[in-house]
Design an enzyme around this catalytic site. Structure first.
Site, PDB file in Angstrom:
ATOM      1  N   CYS A  19     -31.398  20.807  34.150  1.00  0.00           N
ATOM      2  CA  CYS A  19     -30.278  19.916  33.855  1.00  0.00           C
ATOM      3  C   CYS A  19     -30.776  18.578  33.312  1.00  0.00           C
ATOM      4  O   CYS A  19     -31.524  17.864  33.991  1.00  0.00           O
ATOM      5  CB  CYS A  19     -29.434  19.677  35.107  1.00  0.00           C
ATOM      6  SG  CYS A  19     -28.087  18.547  34.745  1.00  0.00           S
ATOM      7  N   LYS A  77     -13.345  17.911  29.165  1.00  0.00           N
ATOM      8  CA  LYS A  77     -13.224  19.196  29.852  1.00  0.00           C
ATOM      9  C   LYS A  77     -11.949  19.252  30.692  1.00  0.00           C
ATOM     10  O   LYS A  77     -11.416  18.215  31.115  1.00  0.00           O
ATOM     11  CB  LYS A  77     -14.448  19.438  30.730  1.00  0.00           C
ATOM     12  CG  LYS A  77     -14.719  18.310  31.703  1.00  0.00           C
ATOM     13  CD  LYS A  77     -15.857  18.611  32.667  1.00  0.00           C
ATOM     14  CE  LYS A  77     -17.217  18.693  32.036  1.00  0.00           C
ATOM     15  NZ  LYS A  77     -18.325  18.614  33.015  1.00  0.00           N
ATOM     16  N   CYS A 111     -21.372  18.506  40.495  1.00  0.00           N
ATOM     17  CA  CYS A 111     -21.215  19.919  40.138  1.00  0.00           C
ATOM     18  C   CYS A 111     -21.113  20.861  41.345  1.00  0.00           C
ATOM     19  O   CYS A 111     -20.602  21.964  41.220  1.00  0.00           O
ATOM     20  CB  CYS A 111     -22.356  20.353  39.231  1.00  0.00           C
ATOM     21  SG  CYS A 111     -22.355  19.453  37.670  1.00  0.00           S
TER      22      CYS A 111
HETATM   23 FE1  SRM Z   1     -21.183  20.546  36.050  1.00  0.00          FE
HETATM   24  C1  SRM Z   1     -22.366  18.713  33.471  1.00  0.00           C
HETATM   25  C2  SRM Z   1     -23.881  22.522  35.916  1.00  0.00           C
HETATM   26  C3  SRM Z   1     -19.618  22.733  38.069  1.00  0.00           C
HETATM   27  C4  SRM Z   1     -18.925  18.107  36.893  1.00  0.00           C
HETATM   28  N1  SRM Z   1     -22.818  20.627  34.831  1.00  0.00           N
HETATM   29  C5  SRM Z   1     -23.095  19.796  33.798  1.00  0.00           C
HETATM   30  C6  SRM Z   1     -24.303  20.300  33.007  1.00  0.00           C
HETATM   31  C7  SRM Z   1     -23.824  21.183  31.907  1.00  0.00           C
HETATM   32  C8  SRM Z   1     -25.254  19.192  32.500  1.00  0.00           C
HETATM   33  C9  SRM Z   1     -25.059  18.674  31.108  1.00  0.00           C
HETATM   34  O1  SRM Z   1     -23.920  18.284  30.720  1.00  0.00           O
HETATM   35  O2  SRM Z   1     -26.048  18.578  30.395  1.00  0.00           O
HETATM   36  C10 SRM Z   1     -25.012  21.092  34.135  1.00  0.00           C
HETATM   37  C11 SRM Z   1     -25.937  22.208  33.677  1.00  0.00           C
HETATM   38  C12 SRM Z   1     -27.064  22.383  34.666  1.00  0.00           C
HETATM   39  C13 SRM Z   1     -27.906  23.576  34.410  1.00  0.00           C
HETATM   40  O3  SRM Z   1     -29.100  23.406  34.103  1.00  0.00           O
HETATM   41  O4  SRM Z   1     -27.423  24.696  34.554  1.00  0.00           O
HETATM   42  C14 SRM Z   1     -23.842  21.461  35.000  1.00  0.00           C
HETATM   43  N2  SRM Z   1     -21.624  22.346  36.737  1.00  0.00           N
HETATM   44  C15 SRM Z   1     -22.832  22.959  36.663  1.00  0.00           C
HETATM   45  C16 SRM Z   1     -22.887  24.192  37.532  1.00  0.00           C
HETATM   46  C17 SRM Z   1     -23.735  25.311  36.947  1.00  0.00           C
HETATM   47  C18 SRM Z   1     -23.398  23.785  38.916  1.00  0.00           C
HETATM   48  C19 SRM Z   1     -23.803  24.923  39.822  1.00  0.00           C
HETATM   49  O5  SRM Z   1     -24.872  24.777  40.384  1.00  0.00           O
HETATM   50  O6  SRM Z   1     -23.080  25.886  39.983  1.00  0.00           O
HETATM   51  C20 SRM Z   1     -21.390  24.495  37.653  1.00  0.00           C
HETATM   52  C21 SRM Z   1     -20.900  25.401  36.567  1.00  0.00           C
HETATM   53  C22 SRM Z   1     -19.448  25.690  36.718  1.00  0.00           C
HETATM   54  C23 SRM Z   1     -18.937  26.738  35.782  1.00  0.00           C
HETATM   55  O7  SRM Z   1     -19.248  27.900  36.003  1.00  0.00           O
HETATM   56  O8  SRM Z   1     -18.187  26.394  34.870  1.00  0.00           O
HETATM   57  C24 SRM Z   1     -20.805  23.100  37.470  1.00  0.00           C
HETATM   58  N3  SRM Z   1     -19.522  20.461  37.181  1.00  0.00           N
HETATM   59  C25 SRM Z   1     -19.104  21.443  38.039  1.00  0.00           C
HETATM   60  C26 SRM Z   1     -18.124  20.929  38.944  1.00  0.00           C
HETATM   61  C27 SRM Z   1     -17.449  21.693  40.074  1.00  0.00           C
HETATM   62  C28 SRM Z   1     -16.219  22.401  39.628  1.00  0.00           C
HETATM   63  O9  SRM Z   1     -15.838  22.338  38.445  1.00  0.00           O
HETATM   64  O10 SRM Z   1     -15.585  23.032  40.464  1.00  0.00           O
HETATM   65  C29 SRM Z   1     -17.939  19.588  38.621  1.00  0.00           C
HETATM   66  C30 SRM Z   1     -17.048  18.565  39.369  1.00  0.00           C
HETATM   67  C31 SRM Z   1     -15.595  18.769  39.116  1.00  0.00           C
HETATM   68  C32 SRM Z   1     -15.156  18.004  37.920  1.00  0.00           C
HETATM   69  O11 SRM Z   1     -15.384  18.455  36.800  1.00  0.00           O
HETATM   70  O12 SRM Z   1     -14.600  16.909  38.097  1.00  0.00           O
HETATM   71  C33 SRM Z   1     -18.817  19.318  37.500  1.00  0.00           C
HETATM   72  N4  SRM Z   1     -20.695  18.735  35.251  1.00  0.00           N
HETATM   73  C34 SRM Z   1     -19.770  17.864  35.783  1.00  0.00           C
HETATM   74  C35 SRM Z   1     -19.811  16.630  35.042  1.00  0.00           C
HETATM   75  C36 SRM Z   1     -18.949  15.373  35.315  1.00  0.00           C
HETATM   76  C37 SRM Z   1     -17.606  15.479  34.670  1.00  0.00           C
HETATM   77  C38 SRM Z   1     -16.809  14.209  34.799  1.00  0.00           C
HETATM   78  O13 SRM Z   1     -15.592  14.274  34.729  1.00  0.00           O
HETATM   79  O14 SRM Z   1     -17.387  13.139  34.935  1.00  0.00           O
HETATM   80  C39 SRM Z   1     -20.805  16.788  34.049  1.00  0.00           C
HETATM   81  C40 SRM Z   1     -21.240  15.766  33.001  1.00  0.00           C
HETATM   82  C41 SRM Z   1     -20.275  15.620  31.872  1.00  0.00           C
HETATM   83  O15 SRM Z   1     -19.326  16.367  31.715  1.00  0.00           O
HETATM   84  O16 SRM Z   1     -20.491  14.681  31.108  1.00  0.00           O
HETATM   85  C42 SRM Z   1     -21.333  18.113  34.224  1.00  0.00           C
HETATM   86 FE1  SF4 Z   2     -26.888  18.318  36.640  1.00  0.00          FE
HETATM   87 FE2  SF4 Z   2     -24.425  18.623  37.586  1.00  0.00          FE
HETATM   88 FE3  SF4 Z   2     -26.428  18.565  39.252  1.00  0.00          FE
HETATM   89 FE4  SF4 Z   2     -25.722  16.344  37.951  1.00  0.00          FE
HETATM   90  S1  SF4 Z   2     -24.538  17.404  39.470  1.00  0.00           S
HETATM   91  S2  SF4 Z   2     -27.812  17.129  38.316  1.00  0.00           S
HETATM   92  S3  SF4 Z   2     -25.026  17.252  35.991  1.00  0.00           S
HETATM   93  S4  SF4 Z   2     -26.112  20.149  37.650  1.00  0.00           S
END
Ligand code: SRM
Ligand code: SF4
Length: 569
Positions: A439, A212, A482
């Site tokens: 999630c 990503k 996230c």
């Molecule tokens: Fe996230 C994965 C939700 C912002 C880092 N994130 C996920 C998943 C899709 C779980 C999955 O892979 O199966 C989550 C879905 C949960 C659900 O049931 O809805 C999820 N991420 C979210 C959201 C909805 C959190 C929220 O409560 O708002 C945010 C949606 C953003 C959007 O509209 O696009 C969300 N995720 C973020 C952020 C913050 C940001 O981007 O500003 C981060 C940390 C910043 C970063 O990316 O470094 C973030 N999400 C991750 C990661 C770890 C990525 C990494 O580099 O290690 C995962 C897991 C992965 O990618 O393997 C992940």
């Molecule tokens: Fe799921 Fe992101 Fe919360 Fe971890 S930080 S529990 S990936 S929504």
């Protein structure tokens, strides 16, 4: 890891799936059409992400369904692509209706300024995407190994410079979209590309990015988008009221894994200054450098932050400059002093007003005595401006005419929501990720644990006389980060049911990471540990000192660096 080792290691399975997918098609259409199961294959699941869809199951129901020998309660999550988080009232009404008819009725505002639906049955995915398309909305590249939803200041003031920054963010989002027609074919029944010119992905290539990629635009003095957490950031530089250009940042990222010292949150480096007309060219050069040099052998080491960490920022700047054909100018001065969402009514220079509405965890639903979804639906029916989603999961109702102001106030009052903003400074600055039950990666509760955490801390804050102080707190159900917990003054990161790593000491303006205070505490344990710190802060803080700065100065040992759970300090 040395670059030679990387070359000899096999590519991860995702690379093969992308390559064989004929630009993100694979067997996705057939899998979605298969009525024998509620789920799709793992290959299709990986591809579906590029279309904005995640296969999930209701984890609250797992045990019972397993005991009843039933398939898991599968359903999709869909994330809308909404650069800068702006939606028209018409779009709001469509999303509201689609949630009622085809998904879980609750809509979720995310930390990247967009909407998520949960609980979409497979049979409803196509109808929902077609419904969004009618309202000029899509979910292309909302997830997957591509440039994700681009963040920008929600711009409620409607000033010319803010508009320009928004336009640049939107322009970059469009520019960096994948060119494949797969989304249109699979979901919108566009005719298949066959026999004509072969399809090309000029910027991404056939295997897209290693991982990503996230980008954001910030407009000082506010760093509401947390620009230093992004792979690519643009910090607007305004001189004499005019947008002079941007300081470009690279290599931010927050995800890490418990017990894996090779993974860590990182704040971005500043590359240098560019004029506004170079936004897309520089973005493309950063993105293609990561495309060509990012680690495709290990997805836990595949983000841009690790490419930069391994090869150095000087090498990275040189590679980007080679691709753009000019050198970055030295970064210009900037200062981030505010971050809190502008809640309540504010007058704008153009004669309109905007209203910032606090929505805890961005969850829009109807509860007895708290009909948030109904209230916003009614507002959307009369509102002629737009809605702007903030990076803090809140909402601004923007462009309100003087005549409409009392109408909107009356709708909020009618639904008992007039006092949503009169909350503690802590609550107004709280973020939580979704976590359970949807999630699949959650190790602990987050959104569902937040109200209890806040109430308990509010009792402590009230006793300390700090109820109105703006202190940022963020909780996540796992270390992926996230809700950007490593950039909050108080951060809780789930590691097991009711077990969290507790962090303190980030800077309120998002320029410094926090540090570990305790590796594993319960919600009550966290409150117990924080109570004496909060009281000390009330008694000993210096004039204007933020909670995070106080923790950094007084509570945390001076030589401690950021370290992750399960790793040595
Ligand atoms: Fe996230 C994965 C939700 C912002 C880092 N994130 C996920 C998943 C899709 C779980 C999955 O892979 O199966 C989550 C879905 C949960 C659900 O049931 O809805 C999820 N991420 C979210 C959201 C909805 C959190 C929220 O409560 O708002 C945010 C949606 C953003 C959007 O509209 O696009 C969300 N995720 C973020 C952020 C913050 C940001 O981007 O500003 C981060 C940390 C910043 C970063 O990316 O470094 C973030 N999400 C991750 C990661 C770890 C990525 C990494 O580099 O290690 C995962 C897991 C992965 O990618 O393997 C992940
Ligand atoms: Fe799921 Fe992101 Fe919360 Fe971890 S930080 S529990 S990936 S929504």
């Amino acid at each position: 890891m040395s670059q030679d080792t990387e070359k000899t290691k096999p590519l991860v399975a995702n690379e093969g799936i992308k390559l064989a997918s004929h630009h993100l098609r694979g067997g996705l259409a057939a899998d979605v059409a298969d009525t024998a199961t509620g789920t799709i294959s793992e290959e299709s699941n990986q591809l579906a992400k590029f279309h904005g869809l995640y296969m999930q199951d209701d984890r609250d129901l797992r045990k019972a369904r397993n005991e009843a020998k039933q398939e898991k309660a599968f359903a999709f999550m869909l994330r809308v692509r909404l650069p800068g988080g702006r939606a028209t009232p018409q779009q709001w009404l469509v999303l509201d209706r689609l949630a009622d008819e085809l998904a879980h009725p609750a809509l979720r505002l995310t930390t990247r300024q967009t909407f998520q639906f949960h609980g979409i049955l497979k049979a409803n995915t196509k109808t929902l995407i077609q419904g969004m398309h009618q309202a000029l909305l899509d979910s292309i590249a909302a997830c997957g190994d591509v440039n994700r939803n681009v963040m920008a200041p929600p711009n409620p003031e409607r000033s010319a410079v803010l508009q320009q920054v928004y336009d640049d963010a939107r322009g970059w989002s469009e520019f960096a979209l994948p060119k494949t027609r797969a989304y249109h074919e699979i979901w919108l029944d566009e005719e298949l590309v066959a026999g004509g010119e072969p399809e090309h992905e000029p910027m991404y290539g056939d295997t897209y990015l290693p991982r990503k990629f996230k980008s954001a635009f910030a407009l000082p003095p506010s760093n509401d988008v947390d620009v230093f957490s992004q792979d690519l950031g643009y910090i607007a530089v305004v001189e004499n009221g005019v947008l002079a250009g941007y300081n470009v940042t690279v290599g931010g990222g927050l995800g890490m894994s418990h017990g894996n010292a090779e993974t860590f949150p990182r704040v971005a480096d500043v590359l240098g200054f560019i004029p506004p007309d170079k936004v897309n060219a520089v973005g493309e050069a950063v993105l293609t450098t990561q495309r060509d040099f990012g680690d495709r052998t290990n997805r836990k080491h595949a983000r841009l932050k690790y490419t930069i960490e391994d090869r150095g920022i000087a090498w990275f700047r040189g590679e980007v400059e080679k691709r753009i054909g000019f050198a970055f100018a030295p970064a210009r001065a900037y200062d981030f002093t505010t971050i809190e969402d502008p809640l309540g009514w504010h007058a704008c220079a153009d004669g309109t007003s905007f209203y910032g509405l606090h929505i805890l965890s961005g969850r829009i639903k109807d509860l007895p005595g708290w009909p948030m979804k109904a209230a916003l639906r009614e507002i959307a029916t009369v509102h002629t401006g737009d809605f702007r989603l903030t990076p803090s999961q809140n909402l601004t109702i923007s462009g309100v005419t003087p005549a409409q102001k009392p109408v909107i106030d009356a709708i909020l009052a009618k639904h008992g929501l007039s006092n949503e903003n009169d909350r503690s400074g802590l609550r107004r600055n709280a973020l939580s990720c979704v976590a359970l039950p949807t999630c699949g990666l959650a190790l602990a509760e987050s959104e569902r644990a937040l109200p209890e955490l806040l109430s308990k801390l509010e009792t402590v804050l009230e006793a300390a006389g700090l109820l109105d102080d703006a202190i940022s707190i963020r909780i996540t159900g796992c270390p992926n980060g996230c809700a950007r917990p490593y950039l909050s003054e108080i951060g809780l990161v789930g590691r097991a049911p009711n077990k969290y790593a507790l962090y303190i000491g980030a800077k309120y303006n998002g320029t410094r990471l926090n540090r570990l205070m305790a590796p594993s505490v319960s919600i009550d344990g966290a409150v117990e540990m924080l109570a004496p710190v909060i009281h000390r802060y009330a008694a000993e803080r210096e004039q204007g000192e933020g909670f995070g700065d106080f923790c950094q100065r007084v509570v945390l040992p001076a030589d401690a660096t950021f370290h992750s759970v399960g790793t040595k300090a």
